[in-house]
Design a protein around this motif. Sequence first.
Motif, PDB file in Angstrom:
ATOM      1  N   ASP A 275      40.333  33.149-117.703  1.00 55.39           N
ATOM      2  CA  ASP A 275      39.251  32.228-117.344  1.00 55.39           C
ATOM      3  C   ASP A 275      39.757  30.814-117.075  1.00 55.39           C
ATOM      4  OD1 ASP A 275      37.322  34.195-117.592  1.00 55.39           O
ATOM      5  OD2 ASP A 275      36.730  33.599-119.616  1.00 55.39           O
ATOM      6  N   ASP A 276      40.657  30.307-117.935  1.00 54.93           N
ATOM      7  CA  ASP A 276      41.129  28.911-117.907  1.00 54.93           C
ATOM      8  C   ASP A 276      39.996  27.938-118.223  1.00 54.93           C
ATOM      9  OD1 ASP A 276      43.116  26.969-117.764  1.00 54.93           O
ATOM     10  OD2 ASP A 276      42.695  26.519-115.663  1.00 54.93           O
ATOM     11  N   VAL A 277      39.410  28.101-119.404  1.00 59.40           N
ATOM     12  CA  VAL A 277      38.414  27.148-119.902  1.00 59.40           C
ATOM     13  C   VAL A 277      39.151  25.899-120.388  1.00 59.40           C
ATOM     14  CG1 VAL A 277      36.823  28.995-120.536  1.00 59.40           C
ATOM     15  CG2 VAL A 277      38.409  28.092-122.262  1.00 59.40           C
ATOM     16  N   PRO A 278      38.459  24.769-120.563  1.00 55.18           N
ATOM     17  CA  PRO A 278      39.138  23.538-120.983  1.00 55.18           C
ATOM     18  C   PRO A 278      39.959  23.685-122.263  1.00 55.18           C
ATOM     19  CG  PRO A 278      36.915  23.038-120.247  1.00 55.18           C
ATOM     20  CD  PRO A 278      37.023  24.532-120.269  1.00 55.18           C
ATOM     21  N   GLN A 279      39.467  24.475-123.225  1.00 53.74           N
ATOM     22  CA  GLN A 279      40.173  24.626-124.491  1.00 53.74           C
ATOM     23  C   GLN A 279      41.555  25.255-124.311  1.00 53.74           C
ATOM     24  OE1 GLN A 279      37.074  25.334-123.840  1.00 53.74           O
ATOM     25  NE2 GLN A 279      35.711  24.630-125.477  1.00 53.74           N
ATOM     26  N   ALA A 280      41.744  26.024-123.231  1.00 52.72           N
ATOM     27  CA  ALA A 280      43.035  26.683-123.001  1.00 52.72           C
ATOM     28  C   ALA A 280      44.157  25.676-122.817  1.00 52.72           C
ATOM     29  CB  ALA A 280      42.938  27.591-121.779  1.00 52.72           C
ATOM     30  N   SER A 281      43.839  24.496-122.297  1.00 53.10           N
ATOM     31  CA  SER A 281      44.866  23.485-122.051  1.00 53.10           C
ATOM     32  C   SER A 281      45.075  22.548-123.238  1.00 53.10           C
ATOM     33  CB  SER A 281      44.506  22.653-120.815  1.00 53.10           C
ATOM     34  OG  SER A 281      43.317  21.903-121.048  1.00 53.10           O
ATOM     35  N   TRP A 282      44.273  22.693-124.285  1.00 43.95           N
ATOM     36  CA  TRP A 282      44.459  21.846-125.467  1.00 43.95           C
ATOM     37  C   TRP A 282      45.841  22.091-126.064  1.00 43.95           C
ATOM     38  CZ3 TRP A 282      39.242  22.457-128.651  1.00 43.95           C
ATOM     39  CH2 TRP A 282      38.203  21.912-127.905  1.00 43.95           C
ATOM     40  N   ALA A 283      46.442  21.040-126.597  1.00 43.01           N
ATOM     41  CA  ALA A 283      47.795  21.135-127.149  1.00 43.01           C
ATOM     42  C   ALA A 283      47.875  22.164-128.275  1.00 43.01           C
ATOM     43  CB  ALA A 283      48.247  19.765-127.654  1.00 43.01           C
ATOM     44  N   SER A 284      46.801  22.347-129.018  1.00 44.11           N
ATOM     45  CA  SER A 284      46.824  23.285-130.145  1.00 44.11           C
ATOM     46  C   SER A 284      46.887  24.737-129.686  1.00 44.11           C
ATOM     47  CB  SER A 284      45.590  23.079-131.034  1.00 44.11           C
ATOM     48  OG  SER A 284      44.411  23.221-130.276  1.00 44.11           O
ATOM     49  N   TYR A 285      46.530  25.013-128.422  1.00 42.84           N
ATOM     50  CA  TYR A 285      46.603  26.367-127.886  1.00 42.84           C
ATOM     51  C   TYR A 285      47.634  26.467-126.767  1.00 42.84           C
ATOM     52  CZ  TYR A 285      42.300  27.001-130.535  1.00 42.84           C
ATOM     53  OH  TYR A 285      41.375  27.051-131.543  1.00 42.84           O
ATOM     54  N   ASP A 286      47.552  25.590-125.767  1.00 42.70           N
ATOM     55  CA  ASP A 286      48.464  25.610-124.618  1.00 42.70           C
ATOM     56  C   ASP A 286      48.602  27.041-124.081  1.00 42.70           C
ATOM     57  OD1 ASP A 286      50.010  24.120-122.812  1.00 42.70           O
ATOM     58  OD2 ASP A 286      51.870  24.691-123.836  1.00 42.70           O
ATOM     59  N   LEU A 287      47.462  27.634-123.808  1.00 40.09           N
ATOM     60  CA  LEU A 287      47.353  29.064-123.533  1.00 40.09           C
ATOM     61  C   LEU A 287      47.706  29.417-122.089  1.00 40.09           C
ATOM     62  CD1 LEU A 287      46.266  31.915-124.473  1.00 40.09           C
ATOM     63  CD2 LEU A 287      44.016  31.132-123.676  1.00 40.09           C
ATOM     64  N   THR A 288      48.603  30.372-121.922  1.00 40.20           N
ATOM     65  CA  THR A 288      48.833  30.965-120.608  1.00 40.20           C
ATOM     66  C   THR A 288      47.621  31.828-120.269  1.00 40.20           C
ATOM     67  OG1 THR A 288      51.235  30.993-120.877  1.00 40.20           O
ATOM     68  CG2 THR A 288      50.303  32.527-119.275  1.00 40.20           C
ATOM     69  N   THR A 289      47.103  31.681-119.053  1.00 35.02           N
ATOM     70  CA  THR A 289      45.849  32.360-118.736  1.00 35.02           C
ATOM     71  C   THR A 289      45.729  32.635-117.242  1.00 35.02           C
ATOM     72  OG1 THR A 289      43.436  32.231-119.055  1.00 35.02           O
ATOM     73  CG2 THR A 289      44.556  30.204-118.449  1.00 35.02           C
ATOM     74  N   LEU A 290      44.741  33.442-116.896  1.00 39.28           N
ATOM     75  CA  LEU A 290      44.400  33.713-115.497  1.00 39.28           C
ATOM     76  C   LEU A 290      43.189  32.870-115.142  1.00 39.28           C
ATOM     77  CD1 LEU A 290      46.311  35.743-114.214  1.00 39.28           C
ATOM     78  CD2 LEU A 290      45.889  36.424-116.579  1.00 39.28           C
ATOM     79  N   LYS A 291      43.354  31.989-114.194  1.00 31.97           N
ATOM     80  CA  LYS A 291      42.300  31.047-113.833  1.00 31.97           C
ATOM     81  C   LYS A 291      41.277  31.686-112.908  1.00 31.97           C
ATOM     82  CE  LYS A 291      41.558  26.531-111.622  1.00 31.97           C
ATOM     83  NZ  LYS A 291      40.942  25.856-112.773  1.00 31.97           N
ATOM     84  N   ARG A 292      40.002  31.588-113.323  1.00 30.50           N
ATOM     85  CA  ARG A 292      38.902  31.960-112.437  1.00 30.50           C
ATOM     86  C   ARG A 292      38.415  30.699-111.747  1.00 30.50           C
ATOM     87  NH1 ARG A 292      34.657  36.508-114.327  1.00 30.50           N
ATOM     88  NH2 ARG A 292      35.013  36.230-116.551  1.00 30.50           N
ATOM     89  N   HIS A 293      38.241  30.765-110.430  1.00 31.94           N
ATOM     90  CA  HIS A 293      37.838  29.595-109.664  1.00 31.94           C
ATOM     91  C   HIS A 293      36.304  29.558-109.584  1.00 31.94           C
ATOM     92  CE1 HIS A 293      41.998  28.692-108.521  1.00 31.94           C
ATOM     93  NE2 HIS A 293      42.142  30.008-108.517  1.00 31.94           N
ATOM     94  N   PHE A 294      35.692  28.925-110.597  1.00 29.57           N
ATOM     95  CA  PHE A 294      34.240  28.926-110.728  1.00 29.57           C
ATOM     96  C   PHE A 294      33.547  28.247-109.549  1.00 29.57           C
ATOM     97  CE2 PHE A 294      35.992  28.851-115.059  1.00 29.57           C
ATOM     98  CZ  PHE A 294      35.436  30.016-115.558  1.00 29.57           C
ATOM     99  N   ASP A 295      34.162  27.160-109.040  1.00 32.47           N
ATOM    100  CA  ASP A 295      33.545  26.445-107.922  1.00 32.47           C
ATOM    101  C   ASP A 295      33.480  27.320-106.683  1.00 32.47           C
ATOM    102  OD1 ASP A 295      36.311  26.466-107.779  1.00 32.47           O
ATOM    103  OD2 ASP A 295      36.481  24.407-107.007  1.00 32.47           O
TER     104      ASP A 295
END
Length: 331
Positions: A275-295
């Motif tokens: 999904d790549d929600v905002p929380q995925a980029s937080w330093a505490s997670y720094d999550l590798t993810t598949l980005k969905r282009h909501f726009d």
Amino acid sequence: MSAPEKPLRKITSFDVARRAGVSRGTVSRTFTPNASVSPETREKVVKAAKELGYRVNFLARGLINQRSDFVGVVAASINDPYRAMQIEQIAKSLVRHNFRPILLPDSQGENADHAIEQLLHYNVSGVLVISYAPPTALCAEFAAAGVPIVLINKADSIPTVDRVVSNTDAAGRLAAVTLIEGGARQLVVIGAAAISFTARRLQQSFIACCHALETEVRTFPVKFNDYANGFAAAATLNGVDGAFCVNDYMACGLIDGLRQRGLVVPFDIRVIGHDDVPQASWASYDLTTLKRHFDLQAEQAIDLLLSRMNDLEMAERVELTPVSLVRRSTA
């Protein structure tokens, strides 16, 4: 005792027309999207309306025209960060196209009949459904009544009802390849496939890719695709070194649960979300993810809605929304 004040009279389009020195029809055209009015006249009418405090009654206009400028948005799990982003983009896109969204929350795992049926009272121009279980019969009834419906990330194939779906096949493959290229050999996919079309398709494509690459993989079913179920999964997740969660919300829960056990991501186990929600980029997670282009998905859905308004009889269509890998530190 002073006499009671007279209630203020409601300002009407006649008042605006009188102030601007134009006809009432000109006032109506000024506030109708894409209607033909000269820039000079529009400026005069808008100025008069502001001075008088006039506001267009869009609901009343819809009753007169048999169709309002409203578009219904039926959504479940609106507390999910992914859903919040999705709804925000849909609302912004609708406003850009001169529509006004009506949001009707739908309970997770329940039938959406009641929520969708309420929209009949608003003479809506169309409906976007992003709830878990869009009722096929009711969707078909709306389509037969000339109210276009677009399903977003849903499996249901209904005549004259269009769909926009995320490219889950590509996402599942990307997740599997990324984990395997990173050195993971004992993989698991975590998700509530039974209640979610997207989760089900992601799981299927992830497993198929693992099998094609001769890598061991298993499923870890959960009740809901949320933080709590991701956190709980960590307590009993053993013997794996790579995990794919079908959304970021659950992946964040999994990471926190693994940390509570003393495991380190990505050294003990690699984790990928979706999904790549905002929380995925937080330093505490720094999550590798598949980005969905909501726009992009919102625009695709509204384009289908607009074209369906002009041709209600065309065959149903399906639009694919691409995904892309966002590489961070967890995989």
